[in-house]
Scaffold this motif. Structure first.
Motif, short mmCIF file in Angstrom:
data_model
loop_
_atom_site.label_atom_id
_atom_site.label_comp_id
_atom_site.label_asym_id
_atom_site.label_seq_id
_atom_site.Cartn_x
_atom_site.Cartn_y
_atom_site.Cartn_z
N LEU A 159 0.83 -1.21 0.00
CA LEU A 159 0.00 0.00 0.00
C LEU A 159 0.86 1.26 0.00
O LEU A 159 0.66 2.16 -0.81
CB LEU A 159 -0.95 0.00 1.20
N SER A 160 1.81 1.33 0.92
CA SER A 160 2.64 2.54 1.00
C SER A 160 3.50 2.70 -0.25
O SER A 160 3.74 3.82 -0.72
CB SER A 160 3.53 2.48 2.25
N VAL A 211 -7.67 6.47 0.18
CA VAL A 211 -6.69 6.17 1.23
C VAL A 211 -6.28 7.44 1.96
O VAL A 211 -6.14 7.45 3.19
CB VAL A 211 -5.46 5.46 0.62
N GLU A 216 -8.65 2.97 4.03
CA GLU A 216 -7.61 2.09 3.52
C GLU A 216 -8.16 0.77 3.00
O GLU A 216 -7.47 0.05 2.27
CB GLU A 216 -6.56 1.82 4.61
N SER A 220 -7.29 -2.80 -0.38
CA SER A 220 -6.99 -4.17 0.06
C SER A 220 -6.70 -5.12 -1.10
O SER A 220 -6.10 -6.17 -0.91
CB SER A 220 -8.15 -4.71 0.90
#
Length: 260
Positions: A159-160, A211, A216, A220
């Motif tokens: 994600l980051s 996000v 968030e 996924s």
């Protein structure tokens, strides 16, 4: 392999650079018993290195031929270096880097009597040639974001890494168009490519926005494939001012298209 493709892009876009640097410092041998031969006497040493060209050091390697400068005031390629005497040797076993503050941790091994090395170290600088790889502090922010995305990818944080890749994408087109105003990403993209923002990038934009607002869960379904799509997009935009053509959407793209 995605890791290699990611790293190759960092070099292609001049985000990472390798430089050679001579590290010169004084070494204090301590903790040994006099007149004692050791099969392996280990010494840890932490030393500051001046490296003004990097905002972050990615890696460092040492070259053979290190040692104490003998009978000369200044080091050059023809200088005489010694790493031991009387059958005693000093070796660098390994080195590690503290990436943000330029400290190098040396792990030395002495085979023989450390007192012999102590005598050599008295008043003589230790010289080692290093090959340093790092992120240039002159790089624009979008390139720094690409580098941060790579570090997060290496840490398995999809994600980051995705978020920084999207920052890289948007930063790239705003950097090259000079449009740092409140113009929409749609406008800036069209000004840079003469094309409409592709659906997949618009879907990623929506995921990014969700996000950023704390949702968030919409991210996924992001996978390594989504990272690869953005990596390919960034390379293509920088090299050819075009995006990439997808044969099919990922799950994350399809979900992003459903967002408002």
């Amino acid at each position: 392999m995605l890791s290699k493709k990611f790293k190759d892009l960092l070099y292609l876009l001049d985000v990472l650079e390798e430089v050679e640097k001579v590290h010169e410092f004084y070494l204090d041998i301590h903790g040994y018993e006099r007149y004692t031969n050791y099969p392996d006497f280990r010494l840890k040493w932490r030393e500051k290195m001046n490296s003004p060209n990097f905002s972050h050091i990615f890696g460092v390697e040492f070259a053979p031929g290190y040692g104490f400068l003998v009978d000369e005031e200044d080091y050059n390629k023809k200088s005489v270096l010694m790493d031991g005497q009387n059958q005693t040797r000093l070796s660098i076993e390994s080195i590690t880097i503290e990436p943000f503050n330029y400290y190098i941790n040396y792990n030395f091994v002495i085979n023989g009597d450390p007192q012999d090395i102590d005598v050599m170290a008295d008043g003589r600088p230790f010289i080692v040639e290093l090959r340093i790889t790092g992120c240039l502090n002159t790089a624009p922010f979008w390139k720094e974001s690409l580098y941060l995305s790579y570090l997060l990818f290496k840490g398995n944080n999809i994600l980051s890494s995705f978020m920084h890749l999207f920052i890289t994408f948007e930063g790239l087109i705003r950097y090259h168009t000079g449009d740092t105003t409140t113009s929409s990403i749609h406008t800036v993209y069209k000004n840079y490519t003469r094309e409409k923002l592709p659906n997949y990038l618009n879907a990623y934009r929506k995921v990014r926005n969700q996000v950023m607002h704390g949702n968030e869960n919409v991210a996924s379904q992001l996978t390594l494939e989504d990272l690869e799509i953005l990596i390919d997009t960034i390379e293509s935009l920088e090299e050819n001012k075009t995006s990439v053509t997808l044969t099919e959407n990922t799950i994350a793209i399809n979900e992003g298209l459903l967002l408002h």
